[in-house]
Motif scaffolding. Structure first.
Motif, short mmCIF file in Angstrom:
data_model
loop_
_atom_site.label_atom_id
_atom_site.label_comp_id
_atom_site.label_asym_id
_atom_site.label_seq_id
_atom_site.Cartn_x
_atom_site.Cartn_y
_atom_site.Cartn_z
N ALA A 165 0.85 -1.19 0.00
CA ALA A 165 0.00 0.00 0.00
C ALA A 165 0.88 1.23 0.00
N ARG A 204 -3.32 6.16 1.87
CA ARG A 204 -4.31 5.81 2.89
C ARG A 204 -5.43 4.96 2.30
N GLU A 239 -4.20 1.48 1.84
CA GLU A 239 -4.09 0.79 3.12
C GLU A 239 -5.44 0.23 3.56
N GLY A 278 3.03 -6.44 6.28
CA GLY A 278 2.04 -5.71 7.06
C GLY A 278 1.26 -6.56 8.03
#
Length: 452
Positions: A295, A298, A301, A337
């Motif tokens: 990502a 925002r 993400e 992540g």
């Protein structure tokens, strides 16, 4: 006398030619006899040198002292059976009291040198019985898949093991799997072989290929749903979660648990449902998982968190609904992540092709077997398709998939396109068949383009 020498020279020349060109034929004609004699002659000394013997029983020592006889020698495991195969020998041993099957696994490399064979793999058959599978030549040098029995549903032969046996991808035993490997390691060929094996079966194939679909979209005729970018992949995974919820509703409606219902008819998954109500199993193939987890903004993400959450949910709950994951990628670690390690923990099957560093191998086998990590790092670059396959139980073996070309995979998928099932939740992602593009010579421009 001259004729005898000529015959011996011809036989010797034939043996050398077979050993070079047809190692299987050489093994079946000459090698198996020499190897069996060599194993039987060297057996006792090899067991003693490898520390696989036990001291004589106390009563034997006492009897020797009473009768003034020589002290009896250490005892080797008793040979139960020596069976030749098309690739080697199978030696089954009865362990002596006090011996452990792990000792034979630890000594497999020394036994290989002692018996002058290519490879020795040890496995425990039952309590007190160990089987040594010995290969007489390098079966992974040129993979020739033996004739396999008719494939069971979701159990596909995908590669050849180093002991000469077939390696199966069994989704009933390992519902979800991870497949890692560097570029040009043979990971895509393994994937094509898997899809080609699934194509003739009554399963739904769902693909996510974020490399603009170059790997999976040529096989679109056999896929129920395909996505070639992270945005479509997020919507596709959400639809799969909705489909999984509908399948669970069918299972709940058909349980009908009562006192009069036989135990055999109570079910908690799709496999014990009546045939006319059983949903088709689904295999989800993710070509490059890192593209789903990266990502840069925002909004990305948020999309990434949704993708990983849906994948974890499918991995945790999908088996009973007949949904299976095949996650492929070059790396699969915590740097991708939040939630990635949780997803990896749900992937029972592990396959690692050649990797560029030990960290990548640790991502696949670090929580399973340190020996498998070392084996994955040592894969030769000149042998694409060679991999280490294992599972969460700690067992592992070297395998190599046959070279399945993209044309072969496309032809197989096209031949079985009529088996592609339709799932209402996935209909918006049904792929359109690719259009054949003819690439010709570039026509010369009539006017020069403006310079920028």
């Amino acid at each position: 006398m001259t004729a005898l020498w000529v015959t011996l020279l011809v036989v010797l020349a034939l043996a050398l030619v077979l050993r070079w060109q047809r190692p299987t034929w050489y093994w079946m004609t000459f090698g198996v006899t020499f190897a069996a004699i060599r194993v039987l002659i060297r057996y006792r000394s090899a067991m003693d040198a490898c520390g696989l013997t036990v001291p004589p029983a106390r009563w034997r020592l006492a009897l020797a002292r009473v009768t003034n006889r020589p002290v009896p020698e250490a005892r080797s495991p008793r040979i139960l059976r020596l069976r030749p195969t098309a690739t080697g020998l199978v030696l089954r041993l009865k362990l002596r009291p006090g011996q452990d099957a792990f000792d034979f696994s630890a000594s497999s490399d020394r036994l290989r040198h002692s018996f002058a064979l290519h490879n020795v793999v040890s496995r425990e058959i039952r309590s007190g019985v160990v089987e040594l599978r010995m290969t007489g030549y390098d079966v992974l040098k040129l993979v020739r898949m033996p004739t396999a029995p008719p494939s069971e549903v979701l159990r596909i032969p995908v590669a050849l093991r180093e002991d000469g046996e077939l390696h199966y991808r069994d989704y009933r035993q390992a519902p979800h799997a991870l497949n890692v490997g560097a570029t040009k390691s043979g990971k895509s060929v393994y994937q094509r072989t898997l899809v080609s094996g699934l194509a003739p079966q009554n399963v739904a194939l769902v693909g996510i290929d974020c490399k603009n679909g170059v790997e999976l979209f040529p096989l679109a005729a056999r896929f129920t749903a395909l996505a070639d970018n992270p945005t479509d992949a997020a919507d596709l995974l959400t639809a799969l979660v909705q489909y999984m919820g509908r399948v669970y509703q069918v299972i709940r409606a058909e349980q009908r648990i009562s006192v009069s219902l036989p135990d055999a008819e109570i079910t908690a998954d799709i496999w014990d449902l009546p045939a006319h109500l059983r949903p088709v199993p689904v295999v989800v193939v993710v070509d490059e998982v890192a593209e789903l987890a990266l990502a840069a903004s925002r909004a990305e993400e948020t999309r990434r968190d949704q993708i990983v959450t849906d994948l974890v949910r499918l991995a945790q709950l999908g088996r009973a609904a007949g949904i299976h994951l095949e996650i492929c990628g070059q790396r699969f670690g915590s740097e991708l992540g939040k939630g990635i390690t949780m997803l990896r923990a749900q992937l029972t099957g592990r396959t690692a092709h050649r990797v560029n560093d030990e960290t990548s191998a640790n991502m696949a086998f670090g929580d399973i077997s340190p020996d498998a990590v070392l084996a994955a790092v040592q894969i030769d670059r000149d042998r694409p398709g060679t991999a280490v396959a294992g599972d969460s139980s700690g067992g592992w073996s070297r395998i190599r998939a046959p070279h399945t070309t993209l044309r072969q995979a496309v032809d197989t998928c096209n031949a079985h396109a009529h088996r592609t099932p339709s799932i209402p939740e996935l209909d918006p992602f049904r792929p359109a068949l690719p259009v054949r593009v003819h690439v010709g010579k570039v026509q010369p421009k009539t006017a020069s383009a403006p310079a920028f």
